[in-house]
Enzyme design. Structure first.
Site, short mmCIF file in Angstrom:
data_model
loop_
_atom_site.label_atom_id
_atom_site.label_comp_id
_atom_site.label_asym_id
_atom_site.label_seq_id
_atom_site.Cartn_x
_atom_site.Cartn_y
_atom_site.Cartn_z
N GLY A 88 0.82 -1.20 0.00
CA GLY A 88 0.00 0.00 0.00
C GLY A 88 0.86 1.25 0.00
N CYS A 89 0.26 2.38 -0.35
CA CYS A 89 1.02 3.62 -0.47
C CYS A 89 1.49 4.14 0.89
CB CYS A 89 0.20 4.68 -1.21
SG CYS A 89 -1.46 4.93 -0.58
N TYR A 90 0.57 4.25 1.85
CA TYR A 90 0.97 4.68 3.19
C TYR A 90 2.00 3.71 3.79
CZ TYR A 90 -2.81 8.19 3.64
OH TYR A 90 -3.65 9.28 3.50
N THR A 109 4.21 1.86 2.37
CA THR A 109 5.51 2.04 1.73
C THR A 109 6.29 3.17 2.38
OG1 THR A 109 4.75 1.15 -0.40
CG2 THR A 109 6.68 2.60 -0.43
N SER A 110 5.65 4.31 2.56
CA SER A 110 6.35 5.45 3.13
C SER A 110 6.80 5.18 4.56
CB SER A 110 5.45 6.70 3.10
OG SER A 110 4.33 6.56 3.96
#
Length: 344
Positions: free
Chosen positions: A147-149, A151-152
């Site tokens: 997921g994007c969140y 990953t960060s």
């Protein structure tokens, strides 16, 4: 040329993936699908593809037949059947949805209110965070794109957790995303009048990325990890910034922590650790596959603050999927992804 197909090509992530793949020298996009726009040319939906491709939206079966590698850009619950067919026919599936991100079925049922449709293939799934799982990705037939969140946050914390430098309980992840993270479908919160000149958290205390974050951080730490994760919606199109607060186990020397991060990511083509005193921001990673990380201490020097910035559509989704494909196929990991972020 390797034949790749996209299922769910007309969503934001699917369209971003097509944009990247059309500039990849080692692959050709053989087919795309969309239930909502079947029979229509992609250039009639996204004008940016005019004179770039004449691909039409076909059926899922067409994509499976014509492609060696299949990317699925679908809501959760819709990729399992497709992935099962890919495995049965000896094809590779890279899923950009949530169906394979959690290893335990009970967690998936709790957070997504669904059982695993094909439990056996979950054992073959590899979590596709290249900086953490590169060796496994090289041999995978089914990749769960993160997921994007997550990953960060995971890239922001990995060196600290792998070296047991912080407490694994009570980590606070304060994250903000651009509106593309909500997808192309309209919701009240994504209307211009609601989003413009506004900034607010959402799904406070219960966002579905929480178990993915905790599970992956736990693998990194070889311990149970708990986080308080709160996402916010920014009035911008794309980008994620995560500010992460964690407690060190011992007295902190920020320069040594910085050296640790530099060494940890020295050979990673898409992670940049900024010099001390600089702060990561979304503008410098827009349209790129990069993650920028900056490191800080609070004024008491008893809390480490990590700031991590990515483009949610690229490193947080389509770009990372292409990076995973490159690794799996033994290609140059950077192929198709050498985008430089605009300066303004």
């Amino acid at each position: 040329m390797i034949k790749v197909g996209i299922i769910g090509a007309t969503g934001y992530v699917g369209a971003e993936l097509l944009r990247i793949l059309l500039n990849h020298k080692d692959v050709t996009v053989s087919a795309i699908s969309s239930v909502s726009f079947e029979g229509e040319e992609i250039s009639s939906i996204y004008k940016t593809f005019i004179d770039k491709t004449n691909l039409k939206c076909e059926t899922i079966e067409d994509v499976l037949e014509k492609s060696e590698i299949i990317f699925t850009a679908l809501p959760h619950g819709l990729s399992e059947d497709i992935a099962s067919k890919c495995i049965d026919h000896g094809k590779i599936c890279i899923d950009m949805g949530a169906d394979f991100r959690l290893s335990k079925e009970e967690n998936y049922k709790l957070w997504y209110e669904k059982d695993f449709s094909h439990p056996a293939i979950h054992k073959e799934s590899v979590y596709g965070l290249p900086e953490f799982n590169r060796t496994k990705i090289k041999k995978a037939k089914l990749i769960a794109n993160p997921g994007c969140y997550p990953t960060s946050i995971e890239l922001g914390l990995m060196p600290l957790l792998k070296n047991s430098l912080i407490e694994t309980k009570g980590i606070i992840c304060d994250s903000k995303s651009g509106a593309t993270g909500a997808g192309r479908g309209l919701t009240l919160s994504s209307h211009f009048a609601e989003l413009n000149e506004n900034f607010a958290p959402y799904k406070v205390g219960g966002h579905r990325h929480t178990p993915e974050i905790e599970e992956t951080l736990g693998f990194m730490a070889s311990d149970n990890v708990t986080v308080t994760f709160t996402p916010h919606l920014l009035p911008i199109s794309r980008g994620i910034i995560s500010t992460i607060y964690c407690t060190p186990k011992n007295q902190v020397d920020l320069e040594k922590i910085h050296d640790l991060y530099i060494e940890a990511y020295r050979d990673e083509p898409f992670v940049s650790v900024l010099p001390l005193g600089e702060v990561a921001c979304t503008k410098n990673v827009r349209y790129s596959n990069y993650c920028h990380i900056s490191l800080h201490l609070n004024h008491r020097k008893d809390q480490i603050i990590v700031v991590s910035a990515i483009d949610n559509m690229v490193k947080g989704a389509a770009g990372q999927a292409v990076q995973n494909m490159n690794i799996l196929l033994g290609l140059d990991e950077k192929e198709g992804l050498n985008f430089i972020s605009p300066s303004f």
